[in-house]
Write an enzyme that holds these catalytic residues in place. Structure first.
Site, PDB file in Angstrom:
ATOM      1  CG  LEU A  80      -3.598  -2.348 -14.210  1.00  0.00           C
ATOM      2  CD1 LEU A  80      -3.969  -1.288 -15.244  1.00  0.00           C
ATOM      3  CD2 LEU A  80      -4.380  -3.608 -14.459  1.00  0.00           C
TER       4      LEU A  80
ATOM      5  CD  GLU B  73      -4.457   9.303  -2.185  1.00  0.00           C
ATOM      6  OE1 GLU B  73      -4.547   8.915  -1.007  1.00  0.00           O
ATOM      7  OE2 GLU B  73      -4.252   8.541  -3.134  1.00  0.00           O
TER       8      GLU B  73
ATOM      9  CG  ASP C  38       0.172  10.116  -6.950  1.00  0.00           C
ATOM     10  OD1 ASP C  38       0.915   9.302  -6.366  1.00  0.00           O
ATOM     11  OD2 ASP C  38      -0.808   9.774  -7.629  1.00  0.00           O
TER      12      ASP C  38
ATOM     13  CE  LYS D 139       0.253   7.244  -9.431  1.00  0.00           C
ATOM     14  NZ  LYS D 139      -1.168   7.416  -9.707  1.00  0.00           N
TER      15      LYS D 139
END
Length: 156
Positions: free
Chosen positions: A26, A80, A91, A95
């Site tokens: 996005l 994952e 992770d 971000k």
């Protein structure tokens, strides 16, 4: 390293694409940049930073074992290939760092507190299969974490 990379990118008039890293493709980063370029100030960013963790936390309510919820998520293709990649919290931290940097903050991964949901003894499991096989041994520990969080008026 990040600042050096961005400086090189600007000097060489090249593009640095990593929208897919945050927000599953996005246009979050380009939207954030657009807001900043027009003079808006970013006060905070909210969102679901991990679809995997969202699924797990929405389904881990104490009626199922933690290992069962993780197994369902893995079988459904939400995790994952090695669920430790999701459960470690790294992770999500990456971000957050990307969005913070794009907002103008100078942060490193080491500046972000991370609470791993991977039991310490399983962090070195030889494979994802070995991890999944041994995870049920820690269901009681995870149930206690859930109960402790609920007792404190918080969530896992």
């Amino acid at each position: 390293m990040y600042l050096k990379l961005r400086a090189l990118q600007r000097q060489s008039y090249t593009h640095y694409f990593y929208e897919a890293t945050v927000g599953a493709g996005l246009p979050i980063i380009s939207t954030l940049r657009g807001l900043l370029e027009t003079g808006d100030k970013i006060s905070h960013i909210e969102g679901i930073f991990s679809g995997t963790l969202s699924y797990i936390f929405n389904n881990f309510k104490g009626t199922q074992n933690f290992s069962e919820v993780v197994s369902e998520a893995k079988q459904a293709g939400y995790t994952e290939p090695d669920p430790r990649d999701d459960l470690s919290g790294t992770d999500v931290a990456r971000k957050v760092i990307i969005l913070a940097r794009e907002s103008g903050l100078k942060l490193e991964l080491s500046d972000t507190p991370i609470q791993s949901l991977v039991p310490e003894p399983l962090r070195a499991a030889a494979s994802a299969e070995e991890f999944m096989k041994q995870l049920p041994q820690y269901d009681k520990d995870m149930a206690k974490q859930l109960q402790d969080a609920e007792d404190a008026g918080e969530g896992v």
